[in-house]
Design a protein around this motif. Structure first.
Motif, short mmCIF file in Angstrom:
data_model
loop_
_atom_site.label_atom_id
_atom_site.label_comp_id
_atom_site.label_asym_id
_atom_site.label_seq_id
_atom_site.Cartn_x
_atom_site.Cartn_y
_atom_site.Cartn_z
N LEU A 115 0.83 -1.19 0.00
CA LEU A 115 0.00 0.00 0.00
C LEU A 115 0.87 1.25 0.00
O LEU A 115 1.69 1.43 0.88
CB LEU A 115 -0.90 0.03 1.24
N ARG A 363 -8.72 -7.37 4.36
CA ARG A 363 -9.38 -6.17 3.83
C ARG A 363 -10.82 -6.09 4.31
O ARG A 363 -11.32 -5.03 4.67
CB ARG A 363 -9.34 -6.19 2.30
N SER C 67 -5.80 6.22 4.55
CA SER C 67 -5.66 4.78 4.47
C SER C 67 -5.24 4.22 5.83
O SER C 67 -5.14 3.01 6.00
CB SER C 67 -4.65 4.39 3.39
N ARG C 149 -3.90 -0.37 8.26
CA ARG C 149 -4.31 0.30 7.02
C ARG C 149 -5.68 -0.19 6.57
O ARG C 149 -6.12 -1.27 6.94
CB ARG C 149 -3.29 -0.01 5.91
N SER C 151 -7.98 -0.41 2.86
CA SER C 151 -8.06 -0.15 1.44
C SER C 151 -9.38 -0.71 0.94
O SER C 151 -9.73 -1.83 1.27
CB SER C 151 -6.89 -0.82 0.71
N PRO C 152 -10.16 0.01 0.18
CA PRO C 152 -9.92 1.37 -0.27
C PRO C 152 -10.08 2.38 0.86
O PRO C 152 -10.86 2.16 1.77
CB PRO C 152 -11.01 1.58 -1.33
N ALA C 153 -9.33 3.45 0.76
CA ALA C 153 -9.37 4.45 1.81
C ALA C 153 -10.60 5.33 1.68
O ALA C 153 -10.99 5.67 0.56
CB ALA C 153 -8.12 5.31 1.73
#
Lengths: 375, 145, 655
Positions: A115, A363, C67, C149, C151-153
């Motif tokens: 990222l 995710r 992010s 983090r 994703s997507p931010a």
């Protein structure tokens, strides 16, 4: 590129440990340090005495005490540290192996090296086709922050705010549009509706003022009239509400889609159906002639359309679950629709469907955490 | 004094000071702690007259009556209600249906005389179990997760 | 890439912290010079990597990199720049990162300024420091990773709690942490001394500047936090005995005791075991405070984190380090050579008494803070222990302590004459009584305030009596006489006077006036000797809030002194209301106004306070910190200089 940086950093860390191990510099021992400490102490007392900071008797007592400690330190057994050849080598090897092994294994578990940084400014400048609707809204917001006098911008962005649950922002945007572009019935009505939605469907005094302003500008404005009737109903003025709805129904063109909503309200007020006093935000609002006003209505048709699309997506994923983007979209959609239960369920389903892929699961979890729908 | 004697003096002095502190603390703990109850818990306890209490719950909808600086309202935990009277400024976040914590004394007639009122999210803290209760009832959104 | 570099740097820092523990520790046991030498570069490198990680996180906040979960939850692209920086530590993850940053800074400071210390002591101390660092780095990486983090931010963040968007918060936590964590240095040295079995005057000499350094930072941090609460919370209170506040007071009390007992140990080699114990205690209480704040066992305005998983992790760290250190203490303390003895009436004796009273205060705060938690855990009974408890116990301890402070300063080391000391204090005593009488005449009751104020005046004057008499006694020129007084003696007097000022400010709270009124515009209301009136009530919009503010005029004897604008703000993004107090400082006192609901007839509820001498509470703390700084600047205690000229203990100095 990033791995080169990581390698350099690891190298620096290892070197920090290796350098002292490699050096063959001599060492001080405890006894030497102690003797140095007390000798310095005595020297200091003498200096203070010379400079007049101490009187003679004080200096003498202090000197005697320090000297006594110095003697005791001198008499202590020698304890010089050794300089072995073998132990530093073992330590160095351990450090060379341990530092990269621990750092890399932990980083692989936690990090996301792939990222890149995502500074907001750079993302806003990026190519538009790579961004979604939210990105477009963000870009307009940025623009409005720099040009707060752009009334058109406020007007465009307001419905999006309302739809994504940012009610207060929507009110602000509608108010700015009204202020900058000039008052019209539609703008007043839209602002009033936003206030009402924020107040959970209650026509607040402020909202009522907006609707009244709208009808003052355009006595035929359907949305304002509809909500004023609702306001009357909420205030317990049943007769007045019925009368207003009846006039609205009488003015309606026969094919107006909002006619049903008016009729439903009338039925409720007359006690013909179960008395649901105030649910304008969820019942179908009137379909006014103005296209823009329709766009500003978050409640009815749009919700319905979104729900259909979401249902379609859920069906597709139920058949073929190997689509992480789809799952992310679905979870986000449920969250926007404020359907936390379904969102949680979708997170669970996604876990099952994507079980083999750790990265995808991460995710999903990250999104779930962000939206607060984690299991 | 001998070495032993000096040491003994020191130790006795230390013990005396510690004993004094401990005594003070016990005394203070007996008289100055405030028990925390919800309205329903209150009905199950026998409260000595004049004891300071802290009651937590929600401000019952439609119960707030203001008369100048005097305010009366009911605190509810959705099972039992408790009538509270208070004189003074209500906190910024005091609202019907929201969490509230009141400190004060129970009158013989069963009403509660509050001398301080803290509201949900108030700058001073909200006891955890009120927060838990409010969360369970879905009233509390929380400042942060 | 910067973000991930920071993340990797944090992981590397963990590896280095473990190396910093293991290699020097083994080296000290094997008595191997090369292995022991690893400690210093490892500590410095560990600090460098954590600083890099911290810098990367700050960068992410500044450029609004959404992010990062941490940035999403605590930032907003439109937030003012200063709050983007302070927002880094305005949340759980970031504040823990700041915590380890300060911890590793302390390690690096030991590594840089410890040339005069024996190798083994340094190696062991840095090893312990490394172990603490490793535990907290692991805590951050496993339960509170600021570099997580997404994703997507998303395109926008959720903004920082408006109460925290305040300049007071920008400086308060770093100072507080510097104090909290500064005690880790003393803790590490105590553990090292116990491991190595060598505890002597030289050890105390090494530890004292660090204690002072941590104590100064903590004093300033507490004072700033208290002032922040005073002006943002709108209640006019400056101390609520909130567990989070107590968490910072506990190490302060222990640290103050340590400061004094270390003086005895350095000068007289007495109280060794006690000093070691206090060294362990001060940092243990810091850890306890961190646990209370970070674990979510309390819910208060400061507790912006609550997560049981984290709580258990910190509890484990707490138990390991406190338990480990105390076990080590129990095993080794008996074997330590006992120190010198002294007469009960002596400087040492006075300092022992000081330590007893301070420890008793500290124990009171600990019990008052933990008792409700323990009771709830054991019986389910919920209680709150508030100001009445702490006042009942602490006032009878604090007042005698204050009365004894100047007497202790007057007593010489080893053996003293109480009557002579009291005689030297007669001026201070007489002035204190006169002041009390004066206050009684001016303000009247309460009795406690009058007595406290008298003691405060006596303390301020008594603190300087020793220096004044020393200067008066000598025959040389005034300049050389002034030069003859060591800086650390000035430090003692100034710090004690600071305590006196704070005490005076606290005493004066009894003379304050508080009124709650329904203020009508243009009408005058009396608050103490002042008159307040509202000239207008107006709504106004701020960048992220809307507010109603009252323009108020403050007058005394018909003369307008100031205009204030107390306001009631509403923050839309988080739907939170907040009072903004209007404060005027006049002389040393303040007039404080906060507004509430407005009425249909144009009146507005208002809380008006007159607080005489209130600023002294914080001025006193600043003076105390300044006194500490004077002592720290004394040549004999200067940290940096110690490297070149190992310094000496002066017998006469009055700490």
């Amino acid at each position: 590129m990033i791995w080169i940086v990581f390698a350099l950093m690891t190298g620096a860390a290892v070197m920090a440990v290796l350098a002292p191990l490699a050096s063959r510099r001599g060492t001080s021992d405890d006894k030497v340090a102690d003797i140095a400490f007390f000798e310095a102490q005595i020297a200091e007392i003498d200096r203070d005495r010379a400079e007049g900071r101490l009187d003679a008797s004080d200096a003498e007592t202090a000197r005697t005490e320090a000297a006594r400690r110095l003697l005791r330190a001198g008499a202590a057994p020698q304890a010089t540290a050794t300089l072995s050849r073998k132990t530093p080598l073992i330590a160095a090897l351990a450090a060379i192996l341990f530092i990269p092994a621990l750092a890399l294994s932990l980083y692989f578990r936690l990090g996301a090296a792939e990222l890149p940084d995502m500074p907001l400014a750079a993302r806003l400048d990026a190519q538009p086709e790579r961004t979604d609707l939210a990105g477009a809204v963000a870009r307009i917001e940025q623009h409005l922050h720099e040009h707060p006098d752009d009334g058109r911008g406020w007007e465009v962005v307001a419905p999006f705010f309302l739809r994504t649950g940012r009610g207060e922002d929507a009110i602000h945007a509608y108010a700015e549009a009204l202020r900058l572009l000039g008052a019209t019935a539609e703008r007043h009505a839209a602002l009033g509706e936003a206030r009402m939605i924020v107040a959970d469907g209650k026509v607040t005094p402020a909202a009522k003022q907006d609707f009244e302003a709208a009808t003052a500008l355009d006595p035929a404005n359907v949305m304002a009239r509809y909500y004023l009737a609702i306001a009357a109903a909420q205030a317990g003025q049943k007769e007045k509400a019925i009368e207003q709805f009846e006039r609205l129904a009488a003015d309606a063109p026969p094919d107006a889609a909002w006619l049903d909503a008016v009729k439903a309200q009338l039925a409720t007020l007359r006690g013909e159906a179960a008395p649901v006093a105030t649910a304008p935000a969820t019942s179908n609002p009137p379909d006014s002639e103005q296209g823009r006003a329709i766009a500003a209505m978050p409640a009815g048709e749009q919700q319905k359309m979104i729900r259909t699309m979401v249902a379609r997506l859920a069906d597709r994923l139920a058949k073929n679950g190997d689509d992480v983007e789809g799952w992310l979209k679905l979870i986000r959609a449920y969250s926007v629709l404020a359907d936390t239960e379904k969102a949680k369920q979708a997170v669970g389903d996604a876990h099952k469907a994507l079980a083999t892929n750790k990265g995808d699961i991460a995710r999903i979890d990250a999104l779930a955490k962000e939206l607060g729908v984690g299991g | 004094m001998t070495r032993k004697g000096k040491r003994l003096t020191l130790i006795i002095g230390a013990l005396a000071a510690l004993g004094l502190a401990a005594g003070l603390m016990l005394f203070a703990l007996r008289d100055n702690i405030v028990f925390f109850y919800t309205p329903s818990e209150l009905t199950t306890k026998t409260i000595p007259p004049g004891a300071r209490l802290r009651i937590g719950g929600l401000v019952k909808e439609g119960s707030v009556v203001k008369n100048g600086k005097d305010v009366a309202f009911a605190v509810t935990d959705r099972t039992k209600d408790l009538n509270v009277s208070y004189t003074g400024l209500l906190p910024d976040l005091f609202r019907e249906g929201q969490g509230v914590v009141v400190d004060g004394v129970l009158n013989p007639d069963g009403a509660f005389r509050a001398d301080s009122v803290l509201a949900k999210h108030d700058e001073r803290y909200m006891p955890k179990d009120v927060a838990d209760k409010l969360k369970a009832q879905g009233v509390w959104q929380g400042e942060k997760k | 890439m910067i973000v991930e570099t920071g993340h990797y740097a944090l992981v590397l820092a963990l590896a280095l912290a473990l190396v910093q523990f293991a290699i020097p520790f083994v080296g000290a046991r094997l008595n191997d010079a090369a292995l022991m030498r690893v400690a210093r570069p490892a500590a410095i490198a560990q600090f460098a990597f954590i600083a890099l990680a911290y810098g990367a996180l700050t960068y992410a906040h500044v450029v609004s990199d959404f992010s990062l979960v941490n940035v999403i939850e605590n930032s907003h692209s439109l937030k003012p720049f200063i709050y983007k920086i302070s927002g880094v530590w305005g949340n759980h993850e970031g504040s823990m990162l700041l915590w380890v940053l300060v911890l590793s800074l302390c390690g690096a400071l030991i590594a840089l300024f410890s040339a005069a210390i024996p190798d083994r002591l340094r190696a062991d101390a840095l090893a312990v420091q490394g172990l603490i660092g490793a535990a907290f780095l692991l805590f951050i990486l496993l339960t509170s990773n600021p570099f997580a983090r997404v994703s997507p931010a998303p395109w926008e963040g959720r903004d920082l709690n408006p109460i925290l968007q305040d300049p007071g918060l920008a400086i308060h936590p770093p100072l507080l942490y510097l104090g909290y964590v500064g005690f880790s240095i003393v803790f590490s040295f105590a553990a090292a001394a116990l491991i190595g079995g060598r505890i002597d005057a030289a050890w105390a000499r090494v530890v004292r500047p660090w204690t002072l350094f941590a104590w100064i930072a903590l004093t300033l941090g507490i004072a700033m936090g208290s002032y922040w609460a005073y002006y943002t919370l709108g209640w006019g209170g400056f101390w609520f005995w909130d567990p989070v506040e107590n968490a910072s007071l506990m190490p302060w009390l222990a640290g103050t005791a340590l400061l004094h007992s270390a003086a005895v140990m350095e000068k007289r080699e007495a109280l060794k075991i006690w000093t070691i114990f206090l060294s362990i205690l001060a940092f243990s209480l810091s850890l306890l405070g961190t646990f209370l704040v970070r674990s979510g066992v309390l819910t208060s305005v400061h507790a912006f984190a609550s997560d049981p998983e984290r709580g258990v992790f910190i509890l484990a760290i707490l138990v390991f380090f406190i338990g480990g250190a105390l076990a080590l203490f129990a095993i080794r303390a008996g074997a330590l050579p006992t120190g010198g003895l002294f007469a009960p009436i002596s400087r040492e004796g006075a300092l022992v008494l000081n330590n007893l009273l301070l420890s008793a205060s500290c124990a009171t705060v600990v019990i008052g803070t933990l008792y409700p938690l323990a009771l709830e855990a054991l019986t389910g009974e919920k209680i709150s222990v508030g100001a009445p408890f702490f006042n009942t116990v602490l006032i009878p301890i604090a007042l005698p302590l204050a009365a004894l402070m100047p007497i202790g300063q007057m007593l010489p080391w080893k053996r003293g004459d109480l009557v002579a000391a009291l005689q030297r204090l007669r001026i201070a005593f007489v002035l204190g009584v006169l002041a009390a009488a004066g206050f009684a005449a001016a303000f009247g009751t309460p009795f406690l305030s009058v007595v406290t104020a008298g003691i405060a005046i006596y303390l301020i004057i008594g603190g300087f009596s020793d220096i004044a008499q020393r200067i008066a006694l000598r025959t040389t020129s005034l300049w050389s006489r002034l030069r003859g007084v060591p800086l650390s003696a000035w430090g003692t007097s100034i710090a004690h006077a600071g305590m006196g000022l704070t005490l005076l400010g606290l005493a004066a709270t009894g003379w304050g006036v508080e009124t709650i009124v329904e203020m009508k515009p243009q009408q005058s209301y009396d608050v103490g000797p002042y008159q307040l009136s509202i000239t207008a009530i107006t709504p106004r919009n701020g960048p992220n809030y809307s507010e109603i503010y009252a323009e108020m005029e403050v007058r005394k004897n018909g003369v307008t002194l100031a205009h204030i604008e107390p306001a009631k703000r509403f923050y839309q993004a988080r739907k939170m209301a907040r009072s903004e107090a209007g404060i005027v400082t006049h002389g040393l006192g303040q007039i404080y106004a906060a507004i509430g609901d407005s009425h249909p007839d144009g009146a507005i509820d208002a809380r008006l306070y007159y607080k005489p001498l209130v600023t002294l509470i914080w001025i006193g703390a600043l003076v105390m910190a300044f006194g500490g700084a004077c002592s720290l600047a004394d040549r004999r205690l200067r940290i940096g200089v110690a490297r070149r000229t190992p310094a000496t203990a002066l017998p006469e100095a009055a700490e």
